[in-house]
Design a protein around this motif. Structure first.
Motif, PDB file in Angstrom:
ATOM      1  N   GLU A 260       1.748  -2.869  11.962  1.00 30.24           N
ATOM      2  CA  GLU A 260       3.018  -3.370  11.432  1.00 30.24           C
ATOM      3  C   GLU A 260       2.783  -4.098  10.131  1.00 30.24           C
ATOM      4  OE1 GLU A 260       6.077  -3.311  12.854  1.00 30.24           O
ATOM      5  OE2 GLU A 260       5.243  -1.875  14.346  1.00 30.24           O
ATOM      6  N   PHE A 261       1.430  -3.963   9.755  1.00 29.88           N
ATOM      7  CA  PHE A 261       1.254  -4.722   8.555  1.00 29.88           C
ATOM      8  C   PHE A 261       1.270  -3.694   7.409  1.00 29.88           C
ATOM      9  CE2 PHE A 261      -2.168  -5.538   5.456  1.00 29.88           C
ATOM     10  CZ  PHE A 261      -1.801  -6.897   4.873  1.00 29.88           C
ATOM     11  N   ASP A 262       2.511  -3.744   6.944  1.00 24.68           N
ATOM     12  CA  ASP A 262       2.809  -2.499   5.744  1.00 24.68           C
ATOM     13  C   ASP A 262       2.799  -3.052   4.531  1.00 24.68           C
ATOM     14  OD1 ASP A 262       5.219  -3.699   5.893  1.00 24.68           O
ATOM     15  OD2 ASP A 262       6.278  -2.358   6.642  1.00 24.68           O
ATOM     16  N   GLY A 263       3.271  -4.229   4.020  1.00 24.11           N
ATOM     17  CA  GLY A 263       3.042  -4.741   2.887  1.00 24.11           C
ATOM     18  C   GLY A 263       4.326  -4.456   2.041  1.00 24.11           C
ATOM     19  N   PRO A 264       4.509  -4.934   1.001  1.00 24.12           N
ATOM     20  CA  PRO A 264       5.683  -4.715   0.137  1.00 24.12           C
ATOM     21  C   PRO A 264       5.962  -3.092  -0.341  1.00 24.12           C
ATOM     22  CG  PRO A 264       4.097  -5.855  -1.254  1.00 24.12           C
ATOM     23  CD  PRO A 264       3.460  -5.633  -0.060  1.00 24.12           C
ATOM     24  N   ASP A 265       4.786  -2.140  -0.315  1.00 22.47           N
ATOM     25  CA  ASP A 265       4.897  -0.995  -0.972  1.00 22.47           C
ATOM     26  C   ASP A 265       4.838   0.026  -0.004  1.00 22.47           C
ATOM     27  OD1 ASP A 265       2.913  -2.225  -3.614  1.00 22.47           O
ATOM     28  OD2 ASP A 265       5.250  -1.770  -3.469  1.00 22.47           O
ATOM     29  N   GLY A 266       5.087  -0.462   1.352  1.00 27.06           N
ATOM     30  CA  GLY A 266       5.153   0.546   2.422  1.00 27.06           C
ATOM     31  C   GLY A 266       3.717   1.239   2.735  1.00 27.06           C
ATOM     32  N   ASP A 267       3.645   2.482   2.898  1.00 24.57           N
ATOM     33  CA  ASP A 267       2.385   3.073   3.279  1.00 24.57           C
ATOM     34  C   ASP A 267       1.374   3.494   1.993  1.00 24.57           C
ATOM     35  OD1 ASP A 267       3.247   3.027   5.924  1.00 24.57           O
ATOM     36  OD2 ASP A 267       4.495   5.074   5.789  1.00 24.57           O
ATOM     37  N   GLU A 268       1.948   2.852   0.741  1.00 30.88           N
ATOM     38  CA  GLU A 268       1.169   3.422  -0.604  1.00 30.88           C
ATOM     39  C   GLU A 268      -0.002   2.480  -0.347  1.00 30.88           C
ATOM     40  OE1 GLU A 268       1.516   2.507  -5.358  1.00 30.88           O
ATOM     41  OE2 GLU A 268       3.200   2.322  -3.898  1.00 30.88           O
ATOM     42  N   ASP A 269      -1.288   3.342  -0.507  1.00 32.24           N
ATOM     43  CA  ASP A 269      -2.402   2.517  -0.642  1.00 32.24           C
ATOM     44  C   ASP A 269      -2.964   2.849  -1.898  1.00 32.24           C
ATOM     45  OD1 ASP A 269      -2.641   2.379   2.153  1.00 32.24           O
ATOM     46  OD2 ASP A 269      -3.395   4.369   2.579  1.00 32.24           O
ATOM     47  N   ASP A 270      -3.909   1.875  -2.359  1.00 30.36           N
ATOM     48  CA  ASP A 270      -4.575   1.734  -3.454  1.00 30.36           C
ATOM     49  C   ASP A 270      -5.874   1.063  -3.188  1.00 30.36           C
ATOM     50  OD1 ASP A 270      -4.339  -0.989  -3.246  1.00 30.36           O
ATOM     51  OD2 ASP A 270      -2.754  -1.357  -4.545  1.00 30.36           O
ATOM     52  N   GLU A 271      -6.992   0.684  -4.300  1.00 35.45           N
ATOM     53  CA  GLU A 271      -8.218   0.228  -4.032  1.00 35.45           C
ATOM     54  C   GLU A 271      -8.359  -0.927  -3.339  1.00 35.45           C
ATOM     55  OE1 GLU A 271     -10.379  -0.836  -7.505  1.00 35.45           O
ATOM     56  OE2 GLU A 271      -8.718  -0.309  -8.741  1.00 35.45           O
ATOM     57  N   TRP A 272      -7.132  -1.728  -3.255  1.00 34.54           N
ATOM     58  CA  TRP A 272      -7.245  -2.936  -2.480  1.00 34.54           C
ATOM     59  C   TRP A 272      -6.711  -3.063  -1.000  1.00 34.54           C
ATOM     60  CZ3 TRP A 272      -9.624  -4.284  -6.368  1.00 34.54           C
ATOM     61  CH2 TRP A 272      -9.162  -4.166  -7.697  1.00 34.54           C
ATOM     62  N   THR A 273      -6.422  -1.871  -0.735  1.00 35.10           N
ATOM     63  CA  THR A 273      -5.659  -1.612   0.719  1.00 35.10           C
ATOM     64  C   THR A 273      -6.530  -2.150   1.745  1.00 35.10           C
ATOM     65  OG1 THR A 273      -4.213   0.074   0.126  1.00 35.10           O
ATOM     66  CG2 THR A 273      -4.586  -0.251   2.380  1.00 35.10           C
ATOM     67  N   ASP A 274      -7.828  -1.922   1.856  1.00 39.33           N
ATOM     68  CA  ASP A 274      -8.489  -2.364   2.846  1.00 39.33           C
ATOM     69  C   ASP A 274      -8.917  -3.735   3.151  1.00 39.33           C
ATOM     70  OD1 ASP A 274      -8.609   0.411   3.857  1.00 39.33           O
ATOM     71  OD2 ASP A 274     -10.567   1.080   2.820  1.00 39.33           O
ATOM     72  N   VAL A 275      -9.284  -4.104   1.928  1.00 40.87           N
ATOM     73  CA  VAL A 275      -9.941  -5.708   1.662  1.00 40.87           C
ATOM     74  C   VAL A 275      -8.608  -6.542   1.958  1.00 40.87           C
ATOM     75  CG1 VAL A 275     -11.682  -4.956   0.198  1.00 40.87           C
ATOM     76  CG2 VAL A 275      -9.290  -5.727  -0.802  1.00 40.87           C
ATOM     77  N   VAL A 276      -7.247  -6.155   1.518  1.00 38.40           N
ATOM     78  CA  VAL A 276      -6.042  -6.858   1.705  1.00 38.40           C
ATOM     79  C   VAL A 276      -5.658  -6.865   3.233  1.00 38.40           C
ATOM     80  CG1 VAL A 276      -3.590  -7.073   1.599  1.00 38.40           C
ATOM     81  CG2 VAL A 276      -5.082  -6.830  -0.525  1.00 38.40           C
ATOM     82  N   GLN A 277      -5.996  -5.941   3.875  1.00 37.75           N
ATOM     83  CA  GLN A 277      -5.877  -5.798   5.181  1.00 37.75           C
ATOM     84  C   GLN A 277      -6.992  -6.744   6.169  1.00 37.75           C
ATOM     85  OE1 GLN A 277      -7.151  -2.471   8.171  1.00 37.75           O
ATOM     86  NE2 GLN A 277      -5.013  -1.871   7.869  1.00 37.75           N
ATOM     87  N   ARG A 278      -8.022  -6.468   5.512  1.00 40.07           N
ATOM     88  CA  ARG A 278      -9.199  -7.498   6.244  1.00 40.07           C
ATOM     89  C   ARG A 278      -8.901  -8.677   6.058  1.00 40.07           C
ATOM     90  NH1 ARG A 278     -10.832  -7.958  10.582  1.00 40.07           N
ATOM     91  NH2 ARG A 278     -11.210  -5.697  10.444  1.00 40.07           N
ATOM     92  N   SER A 279      -8.336  -9.186   5.001  1.00 44.15           N
ATOM     93  CA  SER A 279      -8.052 -10.645   4.635  1.00 44.15           C
ATOM     94  C   SER A 279      -6.861 -11.167   5.510  1.00 44.15           C
ATOM     95  CB  SER A 279      -7.752 -10.930   3.089  1.00 44.15           C
ATOM     96  OG  SER A 279      -8.938 -11.006   2.401  1.00 44.15           O
TER      97      SER A 279
END
Length: 644
Positions: A260-279
């Protein structure tokens, strides 16, 4: 081969490990810290703000711990199960490999009404003799409410004959339980080799206040240890098979939340995706689900330097931290946590009739007196403090925090109730009345001054209130609106005249000082003054307060403590928000490797060797990382759009 009793008998632990060695697990009510060697060294029961039954983190000899490790020499590595706060540690010895899965188990309908710490051990290769021991401690017991300490009659004996104050063993028809204050602990397992020290001739000391045992894991074997804790209520005895399924259910529950944790850009991933999810998962550990409040950190009494004295309790809900967290939760579309946090802070403020308090206990009550626990401190660095005396300080930035929470909540598509609208009007009026006062500032300093960032916080509170009035969510009078606009202008004039230094080329910490203050970075893109002055201040802060990619809180504090992790990410965010995207990206890439092996940050990182200091996991550190990543993402997207 089964380990001998001598191998399995618990030894008095005096070891302290690097704070980087800790990973955290949680269930929405409390958090346990597990070291790289498999030992649980911190676990408050039943709730995060309760006394810990395991506190070897701050008192190796007497704090209490849950040992689980190979008997022989080993190496270990670990990782969270993807998308969860369930930890897996792999131990490798000369004879084999074993994996331990640690979870604070959740139920079918959410958190369990009791605590259930489950440790599943799976043999992967060869044969590995294992030992385990549950030895509770009570160095915090009796300090949370009145500081009265422990009664002599509550003392028991440890495994080596020394006293463990506050711990008792009670034998029941279903086996022994260990009692710590009002907490009852029962242990069950499967294929776990439990040994009862009350049986004669087994080679163990008589009557130790612990559970312990030994077994051998072999390829394909499966073992389980489960510790259940209840608080002044009937004791639940878990069924091992249910607990084993509960570990898998907890994994599925965490992964469902992460989806459910999709962020403001939906499914778009970038180099920060994994660290943001862990935080985000780290922040989730600090959300106290019974009320919706958010703890600043999971621990108490960890030192901010190597000499002691600055060892505080962060198991409270700061309004400031909650405000920043709500902003991030809104960005990620996490509706339930957002509403719970907003509702909690409003109910709590209304309970105290709008009185300005900077933090509360997680249950919404006011913090009690601060006391020193009878603990030696991590690596002997004390004192270990319980409670926090800063709650009575005047911090003007709280006005911006409260009004800002409501502005972000409304902008996300929600509606304020009538009483909340009245509360916001009252806080905006109070910001107008109080901004000329001295306060303790964001850093809770003992010397009250005219801190520039506090004035800007009042300016922001008024600005957000005017925004809420403009869209019809609050109903101030015309006189109120005129008064707000006048004071906003007066603050701008004050900051321009007293907060800015031509000589230093920066906004100062307060008039009469030449010190810089990193908290001004939180206002990097706000129009209280000329953009050129903020740009110059950012550059000066970077030049004078940086230690590599890290940053100190303010000028001169490097003599008292290490770098403040959140400040480094605030600078990263400020660079992105003021158009220096490449510089922000470079700094972000330098900061991310400074997390520990499972992606967690403490409050403080030493500038020289990057050792962790201060409480952990620290919510503000992870929140600042998230906001920095989102700011870089947004600024990069804007640059791409403008270049097309």
């Amino acid at each position: 081969m089964t380990p001998s009793p001598a191998d399995a008998a618990p030894q008095l632990a005096t070891r302290y490990v690097d704070l980087r060695d800790y990973a955290a697990i949680g269930d929405g009510r409390t958090v346990a810290l597990i070291a790289l060697d498999g030992q649980v060294d911190w676990m408050p029961v039943p709730a995060l703000h309760s006394p810990p039954v395991f506190a070897a983190l701050v008192d190796g000899p007497a704090g209490g711990r849950f040992e689980l490790r190979p008997v022989d020499d080993f190496t270990s590595e670990r990782a969270y199960v993807t998308g969860t706060n369930v930890l897996q540690t792999t131990f490798t010895t000369a004879t084999g490999v074993v994996r331990v899965t640690d979870a604070l188990v959740t139920g079918v309908a959410g958190r369990l009404p009791w605590l259930e710490l489950a440790r599943r051990i799976e043999g992967l290769e060869g044969s590995v003799p294992m030992r385990w021991a549950v030895i509770p401690g009570a160095v915090f017991e009796g300090l949370e409410d009145d500081g009265a300490g422990l009664d002599d009659e509550d003392e028991g004996s440890s495994a080596d004959g020394s006293d463990i104050p506050g711990v008792k063993r009670v034998d029941t028809v279903h086996g022994p339980i260990l009692r710590v204050g009002q907490i009852d602990l029962v242990l069950v397992g499967s294929e776990h080799g439990r040994l009862d020290p009350s049986e004669p001739g087994d080679g163990f000391p008589e009557g130790p206040l612990s559970f312990y045992g030994a077994f051998t894991a072999s390829s394909g074997s499966r073992h389980l240890l489960t510790l259940c804790g209840t608080d002044d209520e009937p004791i639940h005895v878990p069924v091992p098979e249910n607990v084993d399924r509960g570990i898998d259910r907890s994994i599925e529950s965490w992964q469902a939340w992460t989806r459910e944790f999709d962020g403001p850009d939906g499914d778009e991933d970038d180099e920060w995706t994994d660290v943001v999810q862990r935080s985000a998962l780290a922040l989730k550990l600090l959300i106290f689900s019974p009320t919706g409040s958010i703890a600043a950190a999971a621990t108490s009494g960890l030192p901010e330097n190597r000499t002691g004295g600055k060892n505080y309790d962060y198991r409270f809900a700061w309004v400031r931290d909650l405000a920043y967290t709500v902003g991030a939760l809104v960005e990620f579309g996490l509706r339930e946590e957002t509403h719970a946090a907003v509702s909690w802070v409003l109910k709590t403020l209304k309970q105290y009739e709008g009185e300005l308090h900077i933090f509360f206990r997680l249950d919404g009550s006011l913090p009690g007196r601060m006391h020193d626990a009878p603990a030696e401190g991590w690596r002997g660095i004390g004192p270990v403090r319980v409670g926090n005396d800063a709650s009575d300080q005047l911090q003007l930035g709280v006005y911006a925090d409260v009004v800002g929470i409501m502005a972000r909540y409304v902008d996300a598509g929600n509606i304020l109730d009538e009483r909340t609208s009245e509360l916001i009007v009252a806080f905006a009026d109070a910001a107008c009345h109080d901004w000329p006062k001295k306060d303790s500032g964001m850093w809770e300093l003992p010397e009250e001054e005219h801190y520039v960032s506090s004035k800007v916080g009042c300016w922001q509170a008024i600005t957000d209130a005017l925004h809420l009035a403009e869209i019809g969510e609050i109903k101030p009078s015309e006189d109120d609106l005129s008064h707000w606009r006048k004071n906003r202008r007066l603050i701008e004039e004050w900051v321009a005249e007293h907060g800015w230094s031509e000589e230093r080329g920066a906004y100062l910490m307060h008039p009469g000082s030449d010190r810089l203050d990193a908290s001004i970075l939180l206002h990097a893109d706000r129009a209280f003054g000329p953009r050129s002055r903020m740009d110059a201040t950012i550059a000066r802060i970077d030049e004078e307060l940086s230690a590599g990619p890290l940053l100190y809180r303010y000028s001169g504090v490097d003599e008292e403590e290490g770098t403040f992790v959140a400040c480094a990410f605030w600078l990263t965010e400020a660079l992105a928000r003021t158009g220096r995207v490449a510089d922000a990206t470079e700094r972000m890439r330098a900061l991310l490797p400074l997390a520990n092996d499972v992606g967690l940050y403490s409050e403080i990182i030493a500038a020289d060797d990057h050792a962790f200091l201060g409480n952990l996991p620290q919510g503000l550190s992870h929140l600042a990382l998230i906001n920095a990543a989102l700011s870089i993402r947004s600024a990069s997207s804007s640059e791409s759009s403008s270049s097309e």
